[in-house]
Scaffold this motif. Sequence first.
Motif, short mmCIF file in Angstrom:
data_model
loop_
_atom_site.label_atom_id
_atom_site.label_comp_id
_atom_site.label_asym_id
_atom_site.label_seq_id
_atom_site.Cartn_x
_atom_site.Cartn_y
_atom_site.Cartn_z
N ASP A 196 16.81 -0.41 51.82
CA ASP A 196 16.05 -1.53 52.34
C ASP A 196 16.24 -1.59 53.85
N LYS A 197 15.28 -2.18 54.53
CA LYS A 197 15.38 -2.31 55.99
C LYS A 197 16.61 -3.11 56.39
N THR A 198 17.01 -4.05 55.57
CA THR A 198 18.19 -4.87 55.90
C THR A 198 19.49 -4.10 55.73
N ASN A 199 19.45 -2.96 55.04
CA ASN A 199 20.65 -2.16 54.80
C ASN A 199 20.79 -0.99 55.75
N GLN A 200 19.94 -0.93 56.76
CA GLN A 200 20.06 0.18 57.69
C GLN A 200 19.73 -0.27 59.10
N LEU A 201 20.40 0.37 60.04
CA LEU A 201 20.21 0.07 61.45
C LEU A 201 19.76 1.34 62.15
N ASN A 218 29.29 -8.21 60.31
CA ASN A 218 28.94 -9.12 59.22
C ASN A 218 28.90 -8.45 57.85
N TRP A 277 26.30 -5.24 64.39
CA TRP A 277 25.67 -5.25 63.07
C TRP A 277 26.73 -5.16 61.96
N SER A 321 26.50 -0.04 46.82
CA SER A 321 25.66 -0.63 47.87
C SER A 321 25.85 0.22 49.11
N THR A 355 15.09 5.84 60.20
CA THR A 355 15.33 5.14 58.94
C THR A 355 14.80 5.99 57.79
N TYR A 394 24.88 1.19 53.10
CA TYR A 394 24.36 0.80 54.40
C TYR A 394 24.32 2.05 55.26
#
Length: 94
Positions: free
Chosen positions: A39-44, A63, A60, A26, A34, A28
């Motif tokens: 996925d958008k939720t896995n990157q800042l 969590n 970020w 997994s 990007t 991040y």
Amino acid sequence: MNVLITGHTSGLGLSLTEKFLSKGYSVYGISRTTNKLLDKTNQLKCDLSNPEGINRASCWVKNLKIDILIHSAGTNKINKIENNELNDYSTALN
């Protein structure tokens, strides 16, 4: 296992992102841009070269359960060495 890679959208960071994904990790990412691999939720999307970006990334990451951290974010200014200024080196090192 969960891997956090800074600078995950280009260069070494991108290559490592691809490698870890291919092995089933997994992944991040934190970067100024990007990419479509995560996925958008896995990157800042943020800039780690300024305090605001560092604060956003810190909030970020709190969590997330991260097992491996790879800090690959950086800058790249293509220039002849004799044309560089002292500030160019400071930016790259900091």
